[in-house]
Motif scaffolding. Structure first.
Motif, PDB file in Angstrom:
ATOM      1  N   LYS A 272       0.841  -1.196   0.000  1.00 16.60           N
ATOM      2  CA  LYS A 272       0.000   0.000   0.000  1.00 16.60           C
ATOM      3  C   LYS A 272       0.876   1.245   0.000  1.00 16.60           C
ATOM      4  O   LYS A 272       0.375   2.368   0.061  1.00 16.60           O
ATOM      5  CB  LYS A 272      -0.848   0.041   1.272  1.00 16.60           C
ATOM      6  CG  LYS A 272      -2.027  -0.905   1.296  1.00 16.60           C
ATOM      7  CD  LYS A 272      -2.787  -0.618   2.598  1.00 16.60           C
ATOM      8  CE  LYS A 272      -4.019  -1.468   2.742  1.00 16.60           C
ATOM      9  NZ  LYS A 272      -4.725  -1.125   3.993  1.00 16.60           N
ATOM     10  N   ALA A 273       2.186   1.049  -0.007  1.00 19.36           N
ATOM     11  CA  ALA A 273       3.126   2.141   0.259  1.00 19.36           C
ATOM     12  C   ALA A 273       3.067   3.257  -0.776  1.00 19.36           C
ATOM     13  O   ALA A 273       3.251   4.421  -0.454  1.00 19.36           O
ATOM     14  CB  ALA A 273       4.542   1.590   0.345  1.00 19.36           C
ATOM     15  N   PHE A 274       2.809   2.916  -2.026  1.00 13.30           N
ATOM     16  CA  PHE A 274       2.867   3.947  -3.061  1.00 13.30           C
ATOM     17  C   PHE A 274       1.626   4.831  -3.106  1.00 13.30           C
ATOM     18  O   PHE A 274       1.714   6.010  -3.397  1.00 13.30           O
ATOM     19  CB  PHE A 274       3.079   3.307  -4.440  1.00 13.30           C
ATOM     20  CG  PHE A 274       4.462   2.764  -4.627  1.00 13.30           C
ATOM     21  CD1 PHE A 274       5.553   3.621  -4.737  1.00 13.30           C
ATOM     22  CD2 PHE A 274       4.687   1.399  -4.691  1.00 13.30           C
ATOM     23  CE1 PHE A 274       6.836   3.135  -4.904  1.00 13.30           C
ATOM     24  CE2 PHE A 274       5.968   0.898  -4.863  1.00 13.30           C
ATOM     25  CZ  PHE A 274       7.050   1.758  -4.967  1.00 13.30           C
ATOM     26  N   SER A 275       0.471   4.230  -2.850  1.00 14.81           N
ATOM     27  CA  SER A 275      -0.770   4.973  -3.109  1.00 14.81           C
ATOM     28  C   SER A 275      -1.788   4.954  -1.978  1.00 14.81           C
ATOM     29  O   SER A 275      -2.789   5.650  -2.046  1.00 14.81           O
ATOM     30  CB  SER A 275      -1.446   4.385  -4.354  1.00 14.81           C
ATOM     31  OG  SER A 275      -1.934   3.089  -4.056  1.00 14.81           O
ATOM     32  N   PRO A 298      -1.794   7.482   4.958  1.00 16.04           N
ATOM     33  CA  PRO A 298      -3.034   8.098   4.475  1.00 16.04           C
ATOM     34  C   PRO A 298      -3.661   7.220   3.388  1.00 16.04           C
ATOM     35  O   PRO A 298      -2.965   6.456   2.728  1.00 16.04           O
ATOM     36  CB  PRO A 298      -2.567   9.437   3.882  1.00 16.04           C
ATOM     37  CG  PRO A 298      -1.219   9.684   4.453  1.00 16.04           C
ATOM     38  CD  PRO A 298      -0.627   8.351   4.726  1.00 16.04           C
ATOM     39  N   VAL A 299      -4.954   7.361   3.220  1.00 17.09           N
ATOM     40  CA  VAL A 299      -5.665   6.556   2.231  1.00 17.09           C
ATOM     41  C   VAL A 299      -5.399   7.068   0.810  1.00 17.09           C
ATOM     42  O   VAL A 299      -4.891   8.177   0.614  1.00 17.09           O
ATOM     43  CB  VAL A 299      -7.191   6.570   2.476  1.00 17.09           C
ATOM     44  CG1 VAL A 299      -7.527   5.883   3.792  1.00 17.09           C
ATOM     45  CG2 VAL A 299      -7.748   7.991   2.432  1.00 17.09           C
ATOM     46  N   TYR A 300      -5.764   6.236  -0.158  1.00 18.66           N
ATOM     47  CA  TYR A 300      -5.796   6.646  -1.559  1.00 18.66           C
ATOM     48  C   TYR A 300      -6.873   7.707  -1.726  1.00 18.66           C
ATOM     49  O   TYR A 300      -7.903   7.574  -1.106  1.00 18.66           O
ATOM     50  CB  TYR A 300      -6.115   5.422  -2.428  1.00 18.66           C
ATOM     51  CG  TYR A 300      -6.167   5.697  -3.899  1.00 18.66           C
ATOM     52  CD1 TYR A 300      -5.040   5.555  -4.690  1.00 18.66           C
ATOM     53  CD2 TYR A 300      -7.356   6.108  -4.497  1.00 18.66           C
ATOM     54  CE1 TYR A 300      -5.090   5.824  -6.049  1.00 18.66           C
ATOM     55  CE2 TYR A 300      -7.406   6.383  -5.848  1.00 18.66           C
ATOM     56  CZ  TYR A 300      -6.275   6.238  -6.622  1.00 18.66           C
ATOM     57  OH  TYR A 300      -6.316   6.508  -7.954  1.00 18.66           O
ATOM     58  N   PRO A 301      -6.707   8.746  -2.537  1.00 17.74           N
ATOM     59  CA  PRO A 301      -5.546   9.039  -3.375  1.00 17.74           C
ATOM     60  C   PRO A 301      -4.494   9.931  -2.717  1.00 17.74           C
ATOM     61  O   PRO A 301      -3.577  10.380  -3.394  1.00 17.74           O
ATOM     62  CB  PRO A 301      -6.191   9.761  -4.560  1.00 17.74           C
ATOM     63  CG  PRO A 301      -7.344  10.495  -3.951  1.00 17.74           C
ATOM     64  CD  PRO A 301      -7.817   9.665  -2.794  1.00 17.74           C
ATOM     65  N   LEU A 302      -4.613  10.151  -1.392  1.00 20.87           N
ATOM     66  CA  LEU A 302      -3.678  11.063  -0.733  1.00 20.87           C
ATOM     67  C   LEU A 302      -2.236  10.550  -0.813  1.00 20.87           C
ATOM     68  O   LEU A 302      -1.332  11.257  -1.273  1.00 20.87           O
ATOM     69  CB  LEU A 302      -4.086  11.267   0.730  1.00 20.87           C
ATOM     70  CG  LEU A 302      -5.409  11.997   0.955  1.00 20.87           C
ATOM     71  CD1 LEU A 302      -5.830  11.895   2.415  1.00 20.87           C
ATOM     72  CD2 LEU A 302      -5.294  13.465   0.529  1.00 20.87           C
ATOM     73  N   GLN A 303      -2.044   9.305  -0.367  1.00 23.41           N
ATOM     74  CA  GLN A 303      -0.687   8.751  -0.362  1.00 23.41           C
ATOM     75  C   GLN A 303      -0.113   8.713  -1.788  1.00 23.41           C
ATOM     76  O   GLN A 303       1.077   8.946  -1.994  1.00 23.41           O
ATOM     77  CB  GLN A 303      -0.706   7.344   0.259  1.00 23.41           C
ATOM     78  CG  GLN A 303       0.640   6.635   0.302  1.00 23.41           C
ATOM     79  CD  GLN A 303       1.608   7.231   1.320  1.00 23.41           C
ATOM     80  OE1 GLN A 303       1.286   8.162   2.039  1.00 23.41           O
ATOM     81  NE2 GLN A 303       2.810   6.702   1.339  1.00 23.41           N
ATOM     82  N   ASN A 304      -0.977   8.446  -2.751  1.00 19.31           N
ATOM     83  CA  ASN A 304      -0.550   8.412  -4.154  1.00 19.31           C
ATOM     84  C   ASN A 304       0.075   9.752  -4.558  1.00 19.31           C
ATOM     85  O   ASN A 304       1.120   9.803  -5.205  1.00 19.31           O
ATOM     86  CB  ASN A 304      -1.765   8.110  -5.038  1.00 19.31           C
ATOM     87  CG  ASN A 304      -1.375   7.733  -6.448  1.00 19.31           C
ATOM     88  OD1 ASN A 304      -0.524   6.868  -6.647  1.00 19.31           O
ATOM     89  ND2 ASN A 304      -1.979   8.375  -7.434  1.00 19.31           N
TER      90      ASN A 304
END
Lengths: 357, 357
Positions: A272-275, A298-304
């Motif tokens: 989950k590290a990238f997005s 943080p959840v997608y799309p924040l971490q992305n």
């Protein structure tokens, strides 16, 4: 042998769909080459701005007269958790320094994503794109009705039997059945990602027993063996990502292509590290170092958005260690070929295998 | 259609092997019924004492004249970490109280396991059991030589391409290729369990490209569709666990059978909670409550011994919440039938499917 409900609906020769990989992989050259070979080329438009999408469509149209499709991401509401944001910013700061990344991310909002999605939809309608597929959820009944009025064929994505049924009930014309073998993001939109990792050997027949619309198997399929196997299990067609990603015409970074060609099946991991959303790719330093924080990101799309600049900088300096090297579980079968040659080989292999069974 | 290298080697009619599920599931009635139907019945002897094993063999022999096989667990060295032992004892104490379990576990030792393994091997040789398969590792060259001198056909287990190659190099006559779909314990013996969860759609063709010995596909295969699909991908035969577990003759607890029949594919999860080794089964209270401690538990076989009484007591009072409800990812296809009827149906279905392709 090849004609079926799906090929008739999509007006293609072979039930072979090139997965709509987002992030610049589905170059107009790749999309057109697949469509010209009798399969279905797909534009991965998830991250495209309206102007990029328009340009892409017109470029594909210049290169092929055959049908092609577009994939869009269904926006989902998310909460900005500033504690998590600060945590991930702190964690990735050393990577940013190492890669000399100065730019600060502009955080997405649900409203912004939704407005982009509606602009993308309008382009699909205006440009009369014949096929539109969706990932990360179901479009609203209004969107479905609008696209159907414009005779656009709709394809959903499911990772469980329940999601497949929801796609059928929503009025999708076909559904991509994404097995746990698949590279890139999990399409799961109902229930937990971790509990929706079903291998195709299990997922296809159970979905086939539950729904009537055409089922497009996706995950680990790279050659004629996979196509015929998917057909045996109840699939109407296949969608192949990694196999087309390494093709000559694909827009994937050369480091990404080379990483797949060199990888073995157990170097491909979930992260989950990238997005912020679970996805499958080749293990590297970023995935390994982020492993212990995975549940706190943080959840997608924040971490992305937060990792975007790192990934870009990593590619720019020619080091794959911080790139998202999406791949399915069959990298050992990957071959760098022109897409037309790949489709031809797969078709011949499948035809030969069928006779020998 | 059915005769191949594997059926000739095992002297069976159909390349359908009943998985050697340990823990009393492979009753003599089940093993014999499968062998009498033209498949290969297998005794899951992993946890059996020498006297239980002798008894089981003689009972199977009374019920069939056809070949059958035995599966043994390769013992592995392990370290007793008293901190972890105390932790898990503390964690499971409330369950023990709830289930009124008083007995204290007798902890296994590597030396004890090794001595049992050698006694089991001697019985296999003395009783001239025609086929012996192994899980959790490779037997030593001495063991392999001894069994081969006695004309016993040897089958290994692999969860990755590398493990398959190791099996071939060690001299195994065939190898079970265990996909991520499989129920029960992961056979992984090289590298990490988490990175060895490869779906059969990916695993079979990559193994088939790497080794020559017959490949037996295992994981999620429940019917004729799965058998023909596995064959397309390069498998020589299949091994089916869950499909036979729910059969009338199986010794599995009725609660276990019913849980499978009722389950959907995404209720089947991976857990280390029962044994310290990763295994796939239907989610229940024990798995859920142990989830957060999973990385801190004692290793296999220690944890297995520590939870044994809880599982037994849970079954005894008719509550499946603390039982290990092993299942593959295709529970929706499970049917309670006599084993002979199941084999017949599968064979007919496969033959029909092949013609229609």
């Amino acid at each position: 042998m090849w004609e079926n409900e799906l090929t008739r609906e999509l007006k293609i020769k072979y039930p072979i769909i090139q997965a709509p990989m987002a992030g610049g992989i589905t170059s107009p050259e790749l999309v057109a080459a697949v469509s010209n070979s009798g399969g279905l080329g797909m534009i991965g438009a998830g991250y495209m701005s309206p102007s990029q999408l328009r340009k892409q469509i017109s470029e594909v149209r210049r290169l092929t007269d055959y049908p092609f499709g577009i994939n869009l991401f269904i926006p989902s509401e998310f909460r900005v958790d500033s504690e998590k944001l600060n945590l991930t910013k702190a964690i990735i700061q050393p990577f940013k320094e190492e890669l000399v990344v100065k730019e600060e991310p502009i955080l997405p909002t649900y409203e912004g994503d939704l407005s982009t999605f509606h602009e993308q939809l309008s382009i699909v309608v205006e440009e009369k794109v014949p096929i539109c597929s969706f990932t990360f959820g179901l479009p609203s009944p209004e969107v479905i009705a609008r696209l159907k009025e414009n005779s656009i064929v709709l394809i959903g994505t499911a990772t469980t039997v329940q999601e497949a049924i929801m796609n059928e009930n929503a009025g999708m014309d076909a559904v991509v059945v994404q097995g746990s073998e698949a590279g890139g993001h999990r399409g799961t939109f109902q229930g937990e990602e971790k509990q929706s990792l079903i291998g195709l050997m299990s997922l296809i027949p159970q979905v086939a027993d539950a729904i009537r619309i055409p089922k497009i198997a996706a995950g680990g399929i790279m050659d004629g063996r996979g196509i015929i196997a998917a057909k045996c299990l109840g699939a109407t067609g296949v969608q192949m990502g990694t196999a087309f990603l390494v093709c000559e015409e694909s827009g994937a970074n050369i480091l990404h292509k080379n990483a797949i060609i060199k990888a073995s099946e157990n170097q491909v991991v979930l992260t989950k590290a990238f997005s912020g959303k679970m996805a499958r790719g080749i293990n590297n330093r970023f995935i390994t170092e982020m492993r212990r924080y995975e549940e706190e990101l943080p959840v997608y799309p924040l971490q992305n958005e937060l990792t975007k600049a790192i990934r870009k900088a990593s590619a720019a300096i020619g080091i794959p260690e911080y790139m998202s090297l999406w791949s399915g579980q069959s990298p050992r079968i990957a071959k760098k070929l022109p897409a037309r040659e790949l489709v031809k080989r797969i078709v011949t292999e499948a035809e030969t295998l069928r006779v020998k069974l």
